[in-house]
Scaffold this motif. Structure first.
Motif, mmCIF file in Angstrom:
data_model
loop_
_atom_site.group_PDB
_atom_site.id
_atom_site.type_symbol
_atom_site.label_atom_id
_atom_site.label_comp_id
_atom_site.label_asym_id
_atom_site.label_seq_id
_atom_site.Cartn_x
_atom_site.Cartn_y
_atom_site.Cartn_z
ATOM 1 N N VAL A 187 -5.784 9.743 1.494
ATOM 2 C CA VAL A 187 -5.321 10.113 2.723
ATOM 3 C C VAL A 187 -3.463 10.707 2.488
ATOM 4 O O VAL A 187 -2.764 11.811 3.000
ATOM 5 C CB VAL A 187 -4.967 9.121 4.196
ATOM 6 C CG1 VAL A 187 -4.373 9.174 5.243
ATOM 7 C CG2 VAL A 187 -6.793 8.713 4.676
ATOM 8 N N MET A 188 -3.164 10.381 2.006
ATOM 9 C CA MET A 188 -1.757 10.327 1.162
ATOM 10 C C MET A 188 -1.976 11.795 0.867
ATOM 11 O O MET A 188 -0.533 12.584 1.166
ATOM 12 C CB MET A 188 -1.131 9.382 0.771
ATOM 13 C CG MET A 188 -0.812 7.968 1.180
ATOM 14 S SD MET A 188 0.079 6.475 0.223
ATOM 15 C CE MET A 188 0.067 6.131 1.563
ATOM 16 N N CYS A 189 -2.684 11.776 -0.532
ATOM 17 C CA CYS A 189 -3.236 13.360 -1.050
ATOM 18 C C CYS A 189 -3.093 14.742 0.192
ATOM 19 O O CYS A 189 -2.686 15.692 -0.158
ATOM 20 C CB CYS A 189 -4.422 13.106 -1.422
ATOM 21 S SG CYS A 189 -3.131 12.693 -3.317
ATOM 22 N N VAL A 190 -4.429 14.090 1.099
ATOM 23 C CA VAL A 190 -3.976 15.502 1.843
ATOM 24 C C VAL A 190 -2.722 15.440 3.062
ATOM 25 O O VAL A 190 -2.368 17.000 2.425
ATOM 26 C CB VAL A 190 -5.397 15.049 3.078
ATOM 27 C CG1 VAL A 190 -5.360 16.265 4.107
ATOM 28 C CG2 VAL A 190 -6.621 14.545 2.217
ATOM 29 N N CYS A 191 -2.226 14.519 3.292
ATOM 30 C CA CYS A 191 -1.119 14.794 4.115
ATOM 31 C C CYS A 191 0.395 15.147 3.185
ATOM 32 O O CYS A 191 1.303 15.804 3.817
ATOM 33 C CB CYS A 191 -0.881 13.274 4.761
ATOM 34 S SG CYS A 191 -1.939 13.018 6.043
ATOM 35 N N THR A 192 0.463 14.835 2.043
ATOM 36 C CA THR A 192 1.339 15.751 1.159
ATOM 37 C C THR A 192 1.106 16.135 0.374
ATOM 38 O O THR A 192 2.339 17.086 0.011
ATOM 39 C CB THR A 192 2.353 14.264 0.663
ATOM 40 O OG1 THR A 192 1.374 13.944 -0.064
ATOM 41 C CG2 THR A 192 2.194 13.062 1.229
ATOM 42 N N GLY A 193 0.440 16.478 0.092
ATOM 43 C CA GLY A 193 0.277 17.835 -0.669
ATOM 44 C C GLY A 193 0.201 17.152 -2.195
ATOM 45 O O GLY A 193 -0.025 17.931 -2.964
ATOM 46 N N LEU A 194 0.786 15.849 -2.465
ATOM 47 C CA LEU A 194 0.685 15.423 -4.067
ATOM 48 C C LEU A 194 -0.296 15.154 -4.865
ATOM 49 O O LEU A 194 -1.664 15.058 -3.877
ATOM 50 C CB LEU A 194 0.712 14.182 -3.284
ATOM 51 C CG LEU A 194 2.350 13.834 -3.150
ATOM 52 C CD1 LEU A 194 2.934 12.744 -3.765
ATOM 53 C CD2 LEU A 194 3.866 14.205 -4.178
ATOM 54 N N ASN A 195 -0.672 14.951 -5.794
ATOM 55 C CA ASN A 195 -1.686 14.761 -7.066
ATOM 56 C C ASN A 195 -2.032 13.999 -6.725
ATOM 57 O O ASN A 195 -1.134 12.627 -6.860
ATOM 58 C CB ASN A 195 -1.785 15.943 -8.719
ATOM 59 C CG ASN A 195 -2.548 15.822 -9.460
ATOM 60 O OD1 ASN A 195 -3.623 14.452 -9.258
ATOM 61 N ND2 ASN A 195 -2.662 16.856 -9.266
ATOM 62 N N PRO A 196 -4.124 13.676 -6.784
ATOM 63 C CA PRO A 196 -4.161 12.346 -6.602
ATOM 64 C C PRO A 196 -3.182 11.105 -7.800
ATOM 65 O O PRO A 196 -3.736 9.766 -7.720
ATOM 66 C CB PRO A 196 -5.408 12.213 -7.269
ATOM 67 C CG PRO A 196 -6.092 14.028 -5.792
ATOM 68 C CD PRO A 196 -4.960 14.500 -6.700
ATOM 69 N N LYS A 197 -3.293 11.937 -9.526
ATOM 70 C CA LYS A 197 -2.685 11.349 -10.164
ATOM 71 C C LYS A 197 -1.712 10.655 -9.860
ATOM 72 O O LYS A 197 -0.987 9.743 -10.671
ATOM 73 C CB LYS A 197 -2.642 12.332 -11.584
ATOM 74 C CG LYS A 197 -4.762 12.148 -11.815
ATOM 75 C CD LYS A 197 -4.294 12.885 -13.220
ATOM 76 C CE LYS A 197 -5.814 13.302 -13.687
ATOM 77 N NZ LYS A 197 -5.733 14.492 -15.090
ATOM 78 N N ASP A 198 -0.998 11.183 -9.039
ATOM 79 C CA ASP A 198 0.787 10.444 -8.455
ATOM 80 C C ASP A 198 0.864 9.860 -7.882
ATOM 81 O O ASP A 198 1.642 9.333 -7.645
ATOM 82 C CB ASP A 198 1.099 11.846 -8.205
ATOM 83 C CG ASP A 198 1.773 12.978 -9.747
ATOM 84 O OD1 ASP A 198 1.707 12.655 -10.643
ATOM 85 O OD2 ASP A 198 1.687 13.739 -9.324
ATOM 86 N N VAL A 199 -0.683 9.191 -7.049
ATOM 87 C CA VAL A 199 -0.430 8.491 -5.921
ATOM 88 C C VAL A 199 -1.611 7.291 -5.666
ATOM 89 O O VAL A 199 -1.530 6.247 -5.282
ATOM 90 C CB VAL A 199 -1.420 9.513 -3.977
ATOM 91 C CG1 VAL A 199 -1.224 8.297 -3.660
ATOM 92 C CG2 VAL A 199 0.048 10.470 -4.476
ATOM 93 N N VAL A 200 -2.908 7.591 -7.006
ATOM 94 C CA VAL A 200 -3.525 6.479 -6.728
ATOM 95 C C VAL A 200 -2.989 5.472 -7.588
ATOM 96 O O VAL A 200 -2.738 5.614 -8.604
ATOM 97 C CB VAL A 200 -5.061 7.404 -7.260
ATOM 98 C CG1 VAL A 200 -6.424 5.953 -8.086
ATOM 99 C CG2 VAL A 200 -5.934 8.085 -6.360
ATOM 100 N N GLY A 201 -3.281 4.615 -7.163
ATOM 101 C CA GLY A 201 -2.514 3.299 -8.100
ATOM 102 C C GLY A 201 -3.664 2.187 -8.654
ATOM 103 O O GLY A 201 -4.841 2.235 -8.591
#
Length: 350
Positions: A187-201
């Motif tokens: 959800v965060m990646c779609v809403c912010t445009g961030l790359n999954p590698k920078d979001v997934v924990g």
């Protein structure tokens, strides 16, 4: 119009004059101007949210929304999905971290089954609003139908309105659901445009290989479903979770009644993004409790321009960070309400 549209239309931007009134009062108190820093900022915003010169936050509630996630079939978690329903029982028995911290701060805990893959037979204290028994595996199909996504949000709105009618005037958000950090990251990646590698924990503490698998899972889901960032309901339906949608609805419902909301950590922030996509004005009604130790949470908050209150290396969820932040926000309001002014000090005598 439907409940979501009606609720969104009733959320008003905060009025500058209420910040001004609050500032005048705070500056008149028996202290140097601005010397209590963020506590004063909390008080100003609560005054503006409530449009009250004597705001009251004495009835505090934390919602712990629970739901299962089909994406756990991709082995993205260190725990099996059975932990979700077992933790629900733990919440109801008062033995979880959120129960301990809520008792410490004086917050009532409300546990909600939004979509747990378990049948709770007449379980005292549990609010059952089950949309379905867990989402689908979004690597293979959308997490839920568009209608289910709307129902999640509507349910959250109703939960908020119910408690506000009961007299609650300060709301915090929490979550429970094995696999929900994967859904939240998507959800965060779609809403912010961030790359999954920078979001997934690392979620529940997975190893590096599992983290890489989580990244691939999110990348695959986004590629297959191509969620529309301009349609929060579409995003929720394709890669979200029932508790994430419920959190979004609670935020909308609370804001529509001028009740401040404290967003917890990673998963609650995903719900906040859905709410923000539906109604940008709700951002003024939200306090972000803490910067989660979960990878990417800080990146998302920075992208959105929100500053968290705490940074304690926490990543449990459940609303634990939110109730701790509640105590600081309430402290700011008590300063505003209970301190005497410099003028009053000048009249004191021993």
């Amino acid at each position: 119009m439907g409940l979501i549209e009606d609720t969104v239309d009733s959320v008003e931007p905060l009025k500058p004059e209420w910040f001004y009134r609050a500032s005048l009062h705070l500056d008149s108190l028996a202290k140097p101007k601005g010397s209590l820093g963020k506590l004063e900022e909390f008080a100003k915003r609560v005054v503006a949210i409530t449009e009250s010169e004597r705001p009251n936050l004495d009835r505090k509630a934390v919602f712990v929304l629970a739901g299962d996630h089909g994406v756990t079939q991709e082995n993205v978690s260190a725990y099996s999905r059975e932990i979700t329903y077992l933790m629900v029982y733990n919440f109801l028995r008062g033995g979880a971290a959120i129960n301990v911290l809520a008792r410490h701060v004086g917050v009532d805990v409300f546990v909600v089954d939004m979509g747990v893959d378990w049948v709770f037979d007449e379980t005292p204290g549990l609010i059952v609003r089950k949309i379905n028994r867990g989402t689908k595996n979004f690597v293979r199909q959308p997490a839920m139908s568009f209608d289910e996504a709307k129902r999640c949000i509507e349910t959250g709105i109703e939960l908020a309105l119910d408690k506000i009618r009961e007299g609650y005037n300060f709301i915090a958000l929490g979550d429970m659901g094995i696999g929900n950090t994967t859904s939240s990251a998507a959800v965060m990646c779609v809403c912010t445009g961030l790359n999954p590698k920078d979001v997934v924990g690392y979620g529940t503490g997975v190893d590096y290989e599992t983290w890489k698998r989580k990244v691939r899972v999110v990348e695959t889901a986004l590629s297959i479903h191509n969620p529309d960032p301009s349609s929060p309901v579409d995003v929720l339906s394709k890669v979200g979770g029932f508790e994430i949608g419920g959190i979004a609805g609670i935020i909308l419902g609370a804001a529509s009644k001028r009740v401040p909301v404290v967003v917890d950590g990673f998963v609650s922030t995903a719900g906040a993004l859905i709410a923000l996509g539906l109604c940008r004005a709700v951002g003024e009604y939200m306090f972000f409790a803490h910067r989660s130790a979960e990878r990417g949470h800080g990146n998302v908050l920075s992208k959105l321009g929100f500053t968290p209150i705490l940074d304690l290396d926490m990543r449990l969820g459940e609303g634990t960070g939110a109730v701790l932040a509640m105590s600081l926000i309430e402290a700011g309001v008590k300063i505003y309400n209970e301190m005497i002014t410099l003028k009053e000090v000048s009249t004191l005598s021993l």
